[in-house]
Scaffold this motif. Structure first.
Motif, PDB file in Angstrom:
ATOM      1  N   ARG A   1     -11.495   1.182  -1.700  1.00 55.00           N
ATOM      2  CA  ARG A   1     -10.960   1.464  -3.037  1.00 55.00           C
ATOM      3  C   ARG A   1      -9.906   2.566  -2.940  1.00 55.00           C
ATOM      4  O   ARG A   1     -10.053   3.521  -2.183  1.00 55.00           O
TER       5      ARG A   1
ATOM      6  N   GLN B   1      -8.821   8.931 -10.010  1.00 54.47           N
ATOM      7  CA  GLN B   1      -8.780   7.852 -10.991  1.00 54.47           C
ATOM      8  C   GLN B   1      -7.765   8.144 -12.090  1.00 54.47           C
ATOM      9  O   GLN B   1      -7.016   7.261 -12.506  1.00 54.47           O
TER      10      GLN B   1
ATOM     11  N   THR C   1      -8.005   1.447 -10.409  1.00 54.27           N
ATOM     12  CA  THR C   1      -8.604   2.402  -9.473  1.00 54.27           C
ATOM     13  C   THR C   1      -9.366   1.694  -8.359  1.00 54.27           C
ATOM     14  O   THR C   1      -9.571   2.279  -7.303  1.00 54.27           O
ATOM     15  N   ASP C   2      -9.735   0.432  -8.567  1.00 57.41           N
ATOM     16  CA  ASP C   2     -10.477  -0.297  -7.542  1.00 57.41           C
ATOM     17  C   ASP C   2      -9.564  -1.151  -6.653  1.00 57.41           C
ATOM     18  O   ASP C   2     -10.043  -1.997  -5.912  1.00 57.41           O
TER      19      ASP C   2
ATOM     20  N   GLN D   1      -7.743  -2.411  -3.606  1.00 57.32           N
ATOM     21  CA  GLN D   1      -8.150  -2.299  -2.203  1.00 57.32           C
ATOM     22  C   GLN D   1      -6.950  -1.948  -1.326  1.00 57.32           C
ATOM     23  O   GLN D   1      -5.908  -2.598  -1.402  1.00 57.32           O
TER      24      GLN D   1
END
Length: 121
Positions: free
Chosen positions: A5, A23, A41-42, A44
């Motif tokens: 992440r 974040q 924010t997630d 990859q």
């Protein structure tokens, strides 16, 4: 070499002090991954990705070398990326303390006496 992440990676690389700050930085749009702005924010990221971000008025360009597994000491964190950032712009020199251009600022004691001499009391 896996992916991780984006907010975790920014925290592990010590770009920011906490994942919450990471974040917020991402959600404001201050981070680009491979020249594309992301607000997820997630998102990859992994080895070979290039991050462009503005942190504390500094432009940072980092190439990810390793996703990392923890937030370690600074030398370990610096091993997670290669810094490709441009050199910072030179700051303008501030004028020396107590020096003003002639006629600028408050009048001197002599100027005040001359002004007082012009008035009729």
């Amino acid at each position: 070499m896996g992916k991780q992440r984006l907010d975790k990676w920014l925290f592990f690389s010590r770009a920011v002090k906490s994942r919450t700050l990471a974040q917020r930085l991402i959600e404001t749009g201050a981070v680009r991954v491979n020249s594309e702005r992301t607000i997820r924010t997630d998102h990859q990221v992994g080895a070979g990705d290039v991050l462009t971000m503005t942190v504390h008025t500094r432009l940072l360009v980092w190439k990810i070398l390793d996703p990392g597994t923890r937030r370690g000491p600074p030398p370990e964190a610096q091993g997670l990326y290669e810094d490709l950032s441009p050199a910072p712009l030179p700051r303008e020199a501030a004028p020396a303390f107590g020096q003003r251009a002639p006629g600028a600022g408050r009048p001197t004691k002599k100027d005040r006496r001359d002004i007082d001499g012009l008035t009729d009391d």
